[in-house]
Design a protein around this motif. Structure first.
Motif, PDB file in Angstrom:
ATOM      1  N   PRO A 110       0.989  -1.223  -0.015  1.00 42.74           N
ATOM      2  CA  PRO A 110      -0.264   0.115  -0.048  1.00 42.74           C
ATOM      3  C   PRO A 110       0.872   1.075   0.273  1.00 42.74           C
ATOM      4  O   PRO A 110       1.605   1.237   0.331  1.00 42.74           O
ATOM      5  CB  PRO A 110      -0.965  -0.134   1.421  1.00 42.74           C
ATOM      6  N   HIS A 111       0.343   2.226  -0.391  1.00 36.68           N
ATOM      7  CA  HIS A 111       1.181   3.924  -0.581  1.00 36.68           C
ATOM      8  C   HIS A 111       1.863   3.980   0.659  1.00 36.68           C
ATOM      9  O   HIS A 111       1.696   4.995   0.697  1.00 36.68           O
ATOM     10  CB  HIS A 111       0.596   4.249  -2.185  1.00 36.68           C
ATOM     11  N   GLU A 112       0.570   3.830   1.331  1.00 36.20           N
ATOM     12  CA  GLU A 112       0.661   4.805   2.965  1.00 36.20           C
ATOM     13  C   GLU A 112       1.970   3.895   3.676  1.00 36.20           C
ATOM     14  O   GLU A 112       1.748   4.594   5.117  1.00 36.20           O
ATOM     15  CB  GLU A 112       0.138   4.569   3.177  1.00 36.20           C
ATOM     16  N   VAL A 113       2.181   2.809   3.390  1.00 44.32           N
ATOM     17  CA  VAL A 113       3.480   2.410   4.116  1.00 44.32           C
ATOM     18  C   VAL A 113       4.632   3.011   3.921  1.00 44.32           C
ATOM     19  O   VAL A 113       5.026   3.209   2.660  1.00 44.32           O
ATOM     20  CB  VAL A 113       3.324   0.849   4.010  1.00 44.32           C
ATOM     21  N   GLY A 114       5.529   3.079   4.595  1.00 44.56           N
ATOM     22  CA  GLY A 114       6.818   3.915   4.779  1.00 44.56           C
ATOM     23  C   GLY A 114       7.806   3.065   5.080  1.00 44.56           C
ATOM     24  O   GLY A 114       7.608   1.438   5.418  1.00 44.56           O
ATOM     25  N   VAL A 115       8.776   3.549   4.705  1.00 40.34           N
ATOM     26  CA  VAL A 115      10.273   2.353   4.832  1.00 40.34           C
ATOM     27  C   VAL A 115      11.410   3.527   5.671  1.00 40.34           C
ATOM     28  O   VAL A 115      11.843   4.155   4.738  1.00 40.34           O
ATOM     29  CB  VAL A 115      10.660   1.956   3.186  1.00 40.34           C
ATOM     30  N   LEU A 116      11.771   2.604   6.436  1.00 38.13           N
ATOM     31  CA  LEU A 116      12.878   2.724   7.282  1.00 38.13           C
ATOM     32  C   LEU A 116      13.714   2.124   6.671  1.00 38.13           C
ATOM     33  O   LEU A 116      13.636   0.873   6.678  1.00 38.13           O
ATOM     34  CB  LEU A 116      12.595   2.962   8.868  1.00 38.13           C
ATOM     35  N   VAL A 117      15.555   2.653   6.597  1.00 35.44           N
ATOM     36  CA  VAL A 117      16.232   1.723   5.484  1.00 35.44           C
ATOM     37  C   VAL A 117      17.353   2.262   7.028  1.00 35.44           C
ATOM     38  O   VAL A 117      17.596   3.218   7.786  1.00 35.44           O
ATOM     39  CB  VAL A 117      16.912   2.297   4.265  1.00 35.44           C
ATOM     40  N   SER A 118      18.994   0.853   7.084  1.00 32.90           N
ATOM     41  CA  SER A 118      19.598   1.007   7.999  1.00 32.90           C
ATOM     42  C   SER A 118      20.779   2.145   7.265  1.00 32.90           C
ATOM     43  O   SER A 118      21.686   1.522   6.258  1.00 32.90           O
ATOM     44  CB  SER A 118      20.079   0.042   8.541  1.00 32.90           C
ATOM     45  N   ILE A 119      21.423   2.775   7.254  1.00 31.66           N
ATOM     46  CA  ILE A 119      22.405   3.630   6.973  1.00 31.66           C
ATOM     47  C   ILE A 119      23.747   4.612   8.158  1.00 31.66           C
ATOM     48  O   ILE A 119      22.909   3.620   9.431  1.00 31.66           O
ATOM     49  CB  ILE A 119      22.223   4.632   6.412  1.00 31.66           C
ATOM     50  N   PRO A 120      24.624   4.064   7.687  1.00 35.62           N
ATOM     51  CA  PRO A 120      25.783   4.509   8.843  1.00 35.62           C
ATOM     52  C   PRO A 120      25.647   5.759   9.585  1.00 35.62           C
ATOM     53  O   PRO A 120      25.231   6.725   9.234  1.00 35.62           O
ATOM     54  CB  PRO A 120      27.167   4.185   8.013  1.00 35.62           C
ATOM     55  N   LYS A 121      25.861   5.955  11.064  1.00 37.73           N
ATOM     56  CA  LYS A 121      25.895   7.477  11.103  1.00 37.73           C
ATOM     57  C   LYS A 121      27.306   8.150  10.226  1.00 37.73           C
ATOM     58  O   LYS A 121      28.075   7.616  10.142  1.00 37.73           O
ATOM     59  CB  LYS A 121      26.506   7.291  12.932  1.00 37.73           C
TER      60      LYS A 121
END
Length: 179
Positions: A110-121
């Motif tokens: 669904p278009h309303e689902v967000g995505v969080l990804v891991s990245i280095p600080k």
């Protein structure tokens, strides 16, 4: 422990550290909904965010956020763990997994689902620049899967939807999970 389990554990610990620490955090891990029915579902993480804790309506106007952790493309395509019944719903994954899913599989959620990804600080780069650099060349996760130098960033914003379950039912599921 397999690599898939280690990545899931890494992302879970990072999510807990970034989103669920501090005062006034109400959350549960592997929360079961519709227990005792044919439609039993489990969400990796569910969080309750009250407007405030000083009034009845501050609690009653609170919202639920759901997080599904996906370690790889196979995990995403497994058919498990894509339960979107909170007001805000997120997928949590590595940048590499995000890139692998971007043009096909993520179009089916669904278009309303967000995505969080891991990245280095990286304190020297603005957030947008760090995300773009990481997208171009994803950094491998550390061999020890230590989360100290990593953070979660949103690459796709979640859009608030209507809750699909009554507040009391979700609160009970969260409470049952914490007992």
């Amino acid at each position: 422990m397999s690599n898939r389990k280690q990545i899931t554990d890494f992302l879970s610990r990072l999510l807990e550290k970034e989103k669920f620490t501090g005062m006034g955090k109400y959350w549960g891990k592997e929360v079961v909904v519709d227990y005792g029915t044919e439609d039993i579902r489990r969400i990796d993480y569910m969080e309750f965010v009250p407007v405030n804790q000083l009034s009845i309506d501050g609690i009653e106007k609170g919202i639920f956020k759901g997080y599904e952790v996906k370690s790889c493309k196979a995990d995403f395509k497994s058919g498990f763990g894509q339960n979107y019944f909170c007001e805000y719903n997120y997928l949590v994954m590595t940048m590499q997994t995000y890139k692998e899913l971007l043009h096909e599989e993520l179009n089916d959620i669904p278009h309303e689902v967000g995505v969080l990804v891991s990245i280095p600080k990286d304190a020297t780069k603005p957030n947008k620049e760090a995300v773009l650099d990481e997208f171009d060349d994803p950094t491998p996760l550390p061999n020890d899967y230590n989360t100290d130098n990593w953070r979660l960033v949103s690459v796709r914003n979640a859009i608030q939807t209507y809750r699909k379950k009554p507040m009391l039912e979700l609160m009970f599921c969260l409470l049952r999970n914490r007992c």
